[in-house]
Scaffold this motif. Structure first.
Motif, short mmCIF file in Angstrom:
data_model
loop_
_atom_site.label_atom_id
_atom_site.label_comp_id
_atom_site.label_asym_id
_atom_site.label_seq_id
_atom_site.Cartn_x
_atom_site.Cartn_y
_atom_site.Cartn_z
N UNK A 28 0.82 -1.22 0.00
CA UNK A 28 0.00 0.00 0.00
C UNK A 28 0.85 1.27 0.00
N UNK A 29 2.19 1.09 -0.13
CA UNK A 29 3.06 2.26 -0.22
C UNK A 29 3.63 2.70 1.11
N UNK A 30 3.08 2.16 2.19
CA UNK A 30 3.58 2.53 3.51
C UNK A 30 5.03 2.10 3.69
N UNK A 31 5.81 2.92 4.38
CA UNK A 31 7.20 2.57 4.66
C UNK A 31 7.33 2.18 6.13
N UNK A 32 7.93 1.02 6.37
CA UNK A 32 8.07 0.53 7.74
C UNK A 32 9.52 0.24 8.05
N UNK A 33 10.02 0.81 9.11
CA UNK A 33 11.35 0.46 9.60
C UNK A 33 11.21 -0.87 10.34
N UNK A 34 11.98 -1.88 9.92
CA UNK A 34 11.77 -3.22 10.49
C UNK A 34 13.01 -3.75 11.19
N UNK A 35 12.77 -4.59 12.16
CA UNK A 35 13.83 -5.42 12.72
C UNK A 35 13.74 -6.79 12.06
N UNK A 36 14.76 -7.59 12.25
CA UNK A 36 14.67 -8.99 11.81
C UNK A 36 14.09 -9.82 12.95
N UNK A 45 21.31 -17.11 10.07
CA UNK A 45 21.78 -15.73 10.03
C UNK A 45 21.37 -15.02 8.74
N UNK A 46 20.09 -15.09 8.46
CA UNK A 46 19.60 -14.43 7.25
C UNK A 46 19.36 -12.95 7.52
N UNK A 68 9.85 -11.44 9.01
CA UNK A 68 9.82 -12.81 9.50
C UNK A 68 10.24 -13.79 8.41
N UNK A 69 10.30 -13.31 7.17
CA UNK A 69 10.72 -14.21 6.10
C UNK A 69 11.33 -13.40 4.96
N UNK A 85 38.61 -15.04 1.52
CA UNK A 85 37.63 -15.67 0.66
C UNK A 85 36.36 -16.07 1.38
N UNK A 86 36.46 -16.22 2.68
CA UNK A 86 35.26 -16.63 3.40
C UNK A 86 34.26 -15.48 3.53
N UNK A 87 34.79 -14.26 3.50
CA UNK A 87 33.91 -13.13 3.76
C UNK A 87 33.25 -12.63 2.49
N UNK A 88 32.04 -13.06 2.24
CA UNK A 88 31.31 -12.49 1.12
C UNK A 88 30.06 -11.84 1.70
N UNK A 89 29.63 -10.84 0.98
CA UNK A 89 28.55 -10.02 1.51
C UNK A 89 27.56 -9.75 0.38
N UNK A 90 26.30 -10.05 0.61
CA UNK A 90 25.29 -9.76 -0.39
C UNK A 90 24.85 -8.31 -0.25
#
Ligand code: GDP
Ligand code: ZN
Length: 330
Positions: A28-36, A45-46, A68-69, A85-90
């Motif tokens: 609906x266009x609303x903006x929400x600041x979210x926590x995980x 650790x998503x 939540x998902x 090499x282990x440290x990759x970041x999306x």
């Protein structure tokens, strides 16, 4: 979470990250600041990134909204640090196009090659924007544009752009049609934020823009955000993407140079190096003009670099194993 409060699970898109905290735009266009939600962070650790499609538990009290998902991504932009090499970041997900911003007057062919591999590795459409065209004189502009077209090949668009040439901005905009998302990459200072501002034009809303000018022509990055641009598309600036060094990417090279890879299958020898063997379909294509020699040179260079990188990391792995310090994180 206080019980008794009404809670709805609604879909949204992460449009901004502010010190790790996602800002989600609901349908609906609303903006929400979210926590995980704790469950997301604990297990695998998503973390949601820019462009992620998410499900949000939105309480009436909007201060407690939680992701939540994180829905499956169609593609990702991943930053890899070759030193670790282990440290990759999306950095971003679910985009249609990668725009490589590269300065027309200061071409760096080696860097452009890597940017091409990085961009193609995502599976998105790749467009090269040769920026600050006004800083190149006519002869240099023509020469450099031709060189870049040679390297990137016939199936990728190349646009020559300049902040004072509105037509060039429109040409770039045409690659970001309604509803599509483009990610902008390139070295710092090549004009990415200027492009975002020009593309966004008057549409830059108070929540989106990302930069504040200090009046000296320098800009400061505040946030990473999806910025709506005129025409209904969206742009994500990727400020300061480092990790443009070497990394193994057979898939990225194959994708960026699919025409060469395809030709190579027709070479007489399976292990053809496409340099001086008889029956080399790749060299034949160069001879007939079907393949630009600069493009082949870039391909061969990347393959060689990739091979060197692989050998270096295998050697590092051997040393770790021998000294009894097997790599733990992976
Ligand atoms: P970013 O670090 O890639 O985001 O680059 P910026 O957009 O901040 O631009 C870096 C500098 O180049 C700034 O001083 C801009 O004013 C300047 N700049 C950007 N686009 C152009 C252009 O088309 N022509 C010229 N001459 N300067 C430009
Ligand atoms: Zn060959």
């Amino acid at each position: 979470m206080p019980s008794g409060q009404r809670q709805a699970r609604v879909p949204g898109v992460v449009v901004q990250l502010d010190r790790g905290l996602p800002l989600v735009r609901l349908e609906d266009g609303r903006l929400l600041r979210c926590k995980h939600a704790t469950a997301l962070i604990k297990g695998e650790k998503i973390r949601a990134v820019i462009g992620d499609h998410v499900m949000v538990d939105a309480l009436e009290d909007a201060d407690n909204a939680q992701i939540c998902e994180v829905l499956a991504r169609t593609n990702e932009f991943v930053r890899r640090d070759p030193a670790e090499r282990s440290a990759s970041q999306t950095l971003a997900a679910n985009f249609d196009t990668v725009i490589i911003a590269h300065p027309l007057a200061e071409l760096n062919v080696r860097r452009l090659e890597r940017e091409l591999v990085l961009a193609h590795e995502t599976g998105a459409t790749v467009v090269v924007a040769l920026t600050k065209a006004d800083l190149a004189d006519e002869g240099m502009a023509r020469e450099n544009e031709e060189l870049v077209r040679g390297i990137v090949g016939p199936s990728n668009a190349v646009e020559v752009v300049s902040e004072n040439d509105a037509c060039s901005i429109e040409a770039l905009r045409s690659h970001i049609p309604e509803g599509s998302v483009a990610v902008l990459i390139g070295r710092s200072g090549v004009g990415k934020s200027s492009l975002v501002n020009l593309l966004a034009g008057a549409n830059v809303a108070a929540t989106t823009p990302v930069r504040a000018s200090d009046g000296k022509g320098r800009h400061t990055t505040v946030n990473r955000a999806i910025v709506p641009i005129g025409g209904g598309g969206f742009v994500v600036d990727m400020p300061g993407v480092r990790g443009m060094g070497l990394w193994e990417s057979d898939a990225g090279i194959e994708a960026a140079f699919s025409d060469v890879a395809e030709l190579a299958q027709q070479c007489r020898f399976r292990d053809c190096t496409h340099t001086n063997e008889p029956g080399c379909a790749v060299q034949d294509a160069v001879a007939t003009g079907a393949l630009h020699p600069r493009r082949l040179a870039s391909y061969l260079h990347l393959v060689e670099e990739n091979q060197a990188q692989r050998e270096a990391s295998e050697e590092a792995q051997r040393i770790r194993t021998r000294t009894g310090h097997p790599r733990r994180r992976g």
